[in-house]
Write a protein that holds these residues in place. Structure first.
Motif, PDB file in Angstrom:
ATOM      1  N   MET A   1      42.941  12.955  45.010  1.00  0.00           N
ATOM      2  CA  MET A   1      42.086  14.074  44.686  1.00  0.00           C
ATOM      3  C   MET A   1      42.727  15.366  45.157  1.00  0.00           C
ATOM      4  O   MET A   1      43.300  15.428  46.230  1.00  0.00           O
ATOM      5  N   LYS A   2      42.586  16.377  44.323  1.00  0.00           N
ATOM      6  CA  LYS A   2      43.124  17.659  44.742  1.00  0.00           C
ATOM      7  C   LYS A   2      42.001  18.691  44.819  1.00  0.00           C
ATOM      8  O   LYS A   2      41.070  18.665  44.020  1.00  0.00           O
ATOM      9  N   PRO A   3      42.080  19.594  45.770  1.00  0.00           N
ATOM     10  CA  PRO A   3      41.009  20.582  45.943  1.00  0.00           C
ATOM     11  C   PRO A   3      41.054  21.659  44.860  1.00  0.00           C
ATOM     12  O   PRO A   3      42.097  21.934  44.280  1.00  0.00           O
ATOM     13  N   ASP A   4      39.927  22.270  44.598  1.00  0.00           N
ATOM     14  CA  ASP A   4      39.812  23.375  43.658  1.00  0.00           C
ATOM     15  C   ASP A   4      39.936  24.667  44.459  1.00  0.00           C
ATOM     16  O   ASP A   4      39.050  25.017  45.226  1.00  0.00           O
ATOM     17  N   LEU A   5      41.020  25.373  44.279  1.00  0.00           N
ATOM     18  CA  LEU A   5      41.289  26.578  45.062  1.00  0.00           C
ATOM     19  C   LEU A   5      40.894  27.857  44.321  1.00  0.00           C
ATOM     20  O   LEU A   5      41.183  28.959  44.795  1.00  0.00           O
ATOM     21  N   PHE A   6      40.248  27.738  43.190  1.00  0.00           N
ATOM     22  CA  PHE A   6      39.851  28.904  42.389  1.00  0.00           C
ATOM     23  C   PHE A   6      38.970  29.850  43.198  1.00  0.00           C
ATOM     24  O   PHE A   6      38.032  29.431  43.854  1.00  0.00           O
ATOM     25  N   GLU A   7      39.280  31.145  43.157  1.00  0.00           N
ATOM     26  CA  GLU A   7      38.557  32.134  43.950  1.00  0.00           C
ATOM     27  C   GLU A   7      37.676  33.061  43.110  1.00  0.00           C
ATOM     28  O   GLU A   7      36.881  33.807  43.659  1.00  0.00           O
ATOM     29  N   ALA A   8      37.814  33.116  41.788  1.00  0.00           N
ATOM     30  CA  ALA A   8      36.984  33.908  40.882  1.00  0.00           C
ATOM     31  C   ALA A   8      36.991  35.401  41.164  1.00  0.00           C
ATOM     32  O   ALA A   8      35.953  36.002  41.418  1.00  0.00           O
ATOM     33  N   PRO A   9      38.148  36.041  41.111  1.00  0.00           N
ATOM     34  CA  PRO A   9      38.154  37.491  41.290  1.00  0.00           C
ATOM     35  C   PRO A   9      37.400  38.172  40.142  1.00  0.00           C
ATOM     36  O   PRO A   9      37.475  37.734  39.001  1.00  0.00           O
ATOM     37  N   ASP A  10      36.663  39.223  40.442  1.00  0.00           N
ATOM     38  CA  ASP A  10      35.882  39.953  39.443  1.00  0.00           C
ATOM     39  C   ASP A  10      36.544  41.316  39.210  1.00  0.00           C
ATOM     40  O   ASP A  10      36.014  42.361  39.587  1.00  0.00           O
ATOM     41  N   TYR A  11      37.702  41.304  38.564  1.00  0.00           N
ATOM     42  CA  TYR A  11      38.504  42.509  38.383  1.00  0.00           C
ATOM     43  C   TYR A  11      37.794  43.614  37.602  1.00  0.00           C
ATOM     44  O   TYR A  11      38.090  44.785  37.756  1.00  0.00           O
ATOM     45  N   TYR A  12      36.884  43.245  36.714  1.00  0.00           N
ATOM     46  CA  TYR A  12      36.226  44.225  35.854  1.00  0.00           C
ATOM     47  C   TYR A  12      34.777  44.496  36.258  1.00  0.00           C
ATOM     48  O   TYR A  12      34.025  45.082  35.494  1.00  0.00           O
ATOM     49  N   ASP A  13      34.377  44.047  37.426  1.00  0.00           N
ATOM     50  CA  ASP A  13      33.020  44.249  37.934  1.00  0.00           C
ATOM     51  C   ASP A  13      31.955  43.726  36.967  1.00  0.00           C
ATOM     52  O   ASP A  13      30.902  44.340  36.795  1.00  0.00           O
ATOM     53  N   LEU A  14      32.250  42.590  36.344  1.00  0.00           N
ATOM     54  CA  LEU A  14      31.284  42.005  35.413  1.00  0.00           C
ATOM     55  C   LEU A  14      30.033  41.507  36.121  1.00  0.00           C
ATOM     56  O   LEU A  14      28.953  41.490  35.530  1.00  0.00           O
ATOM     57  N   ASP A  15      30.166  41.138  37.377  1.00  0.00           N
ATOM     58  CA  ASP A  15      28.985  40.694  38.118  1.00  0.00           C
ATOM     59  C   ASP A  15      27.911  41.781  38.172  1.00  0.00           C
ATOM     60  O   ASP A  15      26.724  41.482  38.255  1.00  0.00           O
ATOM     61  N   ASP A  16      28.328  43.050  38.090  1.00  0.00           N
ATOM     62  CA  ASP A  16      27.355  44.146  38.087  1.00  0.00           C
ATOM     63  C   ASP A  16      26.464  44.116  36.851  1.00  0.00           C
ATOM     64  O   ASP A  16      25.393  44.719  36.843  1.00  0.00           O
ATOM     65  N   LEU A  17      26.904  43.439  35.810  1.00  0.00           N
ATOM     66  CA  LEU A  17      26.124  43.351  34.571  1.00  0.00           C
ATOM     67  C   LEU A  17      25.139  42.184  34.596  1.00  0.00           C
ATOM     68  O   LEU A  17      24.294  42.073  33.702  1.00  0.00           O
ATOM     69  N   LEU A  18      25.274  41.319  35.590  1.00  0.00           N
ATOM     70  CA  LEU A  18      24.445  40.121  35.663  1.00  0.00           C
ATOM     71  C   LEU A  18      23.251  40.343  36.583  1.00  0.00           C
ATOM     72  O   LEU A  18      23.334  41.074  37.573  1.00  0.00           O
ATOM     73  N   SER A  19      22.169  39.649  36.253  1.00  0.00           N
ATOM     74  CA  SER A  19      21.006  39.692  37.137  1.00  0.00           C
ATOM     75  C   SER A  19      21.274  38.796  38.344  1.00  0.00           C
ATOM     76  O   SER A  19      22.210  37.985  38.353  1.00  0.00           O
ATOM     77  N   GLU A  20      20.433  38.906  39.333  1.00  0.00           N
ATOM     78  CA  GLU A  20      20.553  38.049  40.520  1.00  0.00           C
ATOM     79  C   GLU A  20      20.405  36.580  40.115  1.00  0.00           C
ATOM     80  O   GLU A  20      21.131  35.719  40.617  1.00  0.00           O
ATOM     81  N   GLU A  21      19.479  36.306  39.194  1.00  0.00           N
ATOM     82  CA  GLU A  21      19.295  34.925  38.728  1.00  0.00           C
ATOM     83  C   GLU A  21      20.544  34.413  38.029  1.00  0.00           C
ATOM     84  O   GLU A  21      20.963  33.274  38.254  1.00  0.00           O
ATOM     85  N   HIS A  22      21.175  35.248  37.195  1.00  0.00           N
ATOM     86  CA  HIS A  22      22.398  34.827  36.511  1.00  0.00           C
ATOM     87  C   HIS A  22      23.488  34.466  37.511  1.00  0.00           C
ATOM     88  O   HIS A  22      24.195  33.469  37.340  1.00  0.00           O
ATOM     89  N   ILE A  23      23.631  35.267  38.534  1.00  0.00           N
ATOM     90  CA  ILE A  23      24.660  35.004  39.547  1.00  0.00           C
ATOM     91  C   ILE A  23      24.355  33.708  40.297  1.00  0.00           C
ATOM     92  O   ILE A  23      25.262  32.904  40.541  1.00  0.00           O
ATOM     93  N   LEU A  24      23.102  33.469  40.627  1.00  0.00           N
ATOM     94  CA  LEU A  24      22.722  32.219  41.304  1.00  0.00           C
ATOM     95  C   LEU A  24      23.028  31.009  40.426  1.00  0.00           C
ATOM     96  O   LEU A  24      23.569  30.000  40.896  1.00  0.00           O
ATOM     97  N   VAL A  25      22.685  31.105  39.139  1.00  0.00           N
ATOM     98  CA  VAL A  25      22.937  30.011  38.198  1.00  0.00           C
ATOM     99  C   VAL A  25      24.435  29.766  38.073  1.00  0.00           C
ATOM    100  O   VAL A  25      24.909  28.628  38.160  1.00  0.00           O
TER     101      VAL A  25
END
Length: 169
Positions: A1-25
């Motif tokens: 098994m190998k670990p998942d090292l993905f960090e999910a950088p948000d270079y374009y600030d797309l998280d700002d377009l999401l609601s709190e519920e969307h981010i939780l989901v």
């Protein structure tokens, strides 16, 4: 098994377009993929096996019919949530994402939209939990995955259906 090292950088600030519920989901789906898919998927791909043990996890993160109302077993989420869940699963594995999106869009959606109330209550809750897995027989020898070219037909024979045609996968 190998670990998942993905960090999910948000270079374009797309998280700002999401609601709190969307981010939780999205984050719940992301964590599930990191924990339950990424470490095992390469081994299963090499064995050409589907990891059946992930079905419950897909159901738990709401990947089966997330936009189906709660009264029918769905999570009652919006289409943005559905897209975010599928995006996270796709990052882990396209085949796993296909499993979730076929269950949601090609199995559950038609039952919810076109089925009777009796059919919705009978099928949707068990499909949402993964107790039942649906399928969609699309691909045919002469037309590939073109639903407009499908030649398979059925005829209601009263006490049973007669199905004629060929499917290819």
């Amino acid at each position: 098994m190998k670990p998942d090292l993905f960090e999910a950088p948000d270079y374009y600030d797309l998280d700002d377009l999401l609601s709190e519920e969307h981010i939780l989901v999205r984050d719940a789906a992301r964590q599930w993929v990191k924990r339950d898919i990424s470490p095992i998927i390469e081994e299963y791909a090499q064995k050409a096996e589907f990891p059946k043990q992930i079905i419950n996890g897909l159901a738990e993160i709401g990947a089966f019919g997330p936009y189906i109302p709660e009264e029918y077993g769905g999570a009652g989420l919006d289409q943005i949530s559905y897209g975010l869940i599928m995006q996270e699963i796709e990052r882990g594995d396209s085949g796993v994402r296909s499993t979730a999106s076929v269950q949601s869009s090609l199995v559950m959606y038609p039952i919810f939209t076109y089925g009777t109330e009796e059919q919705r209550k009978k099928y949707l809750p068990k499909l949402a939990t993964g107790e039942w897995m649906g399928c969609f027989g699309l691909t045919e020898p002469n037309h590939g995955s073109n639903p407009g070219g499908m030649e398979t037909k059925y005829k209601d024979m009263g006490d049973h259906y007669l199905l004629n045609g060929a499917k290819l996968w």
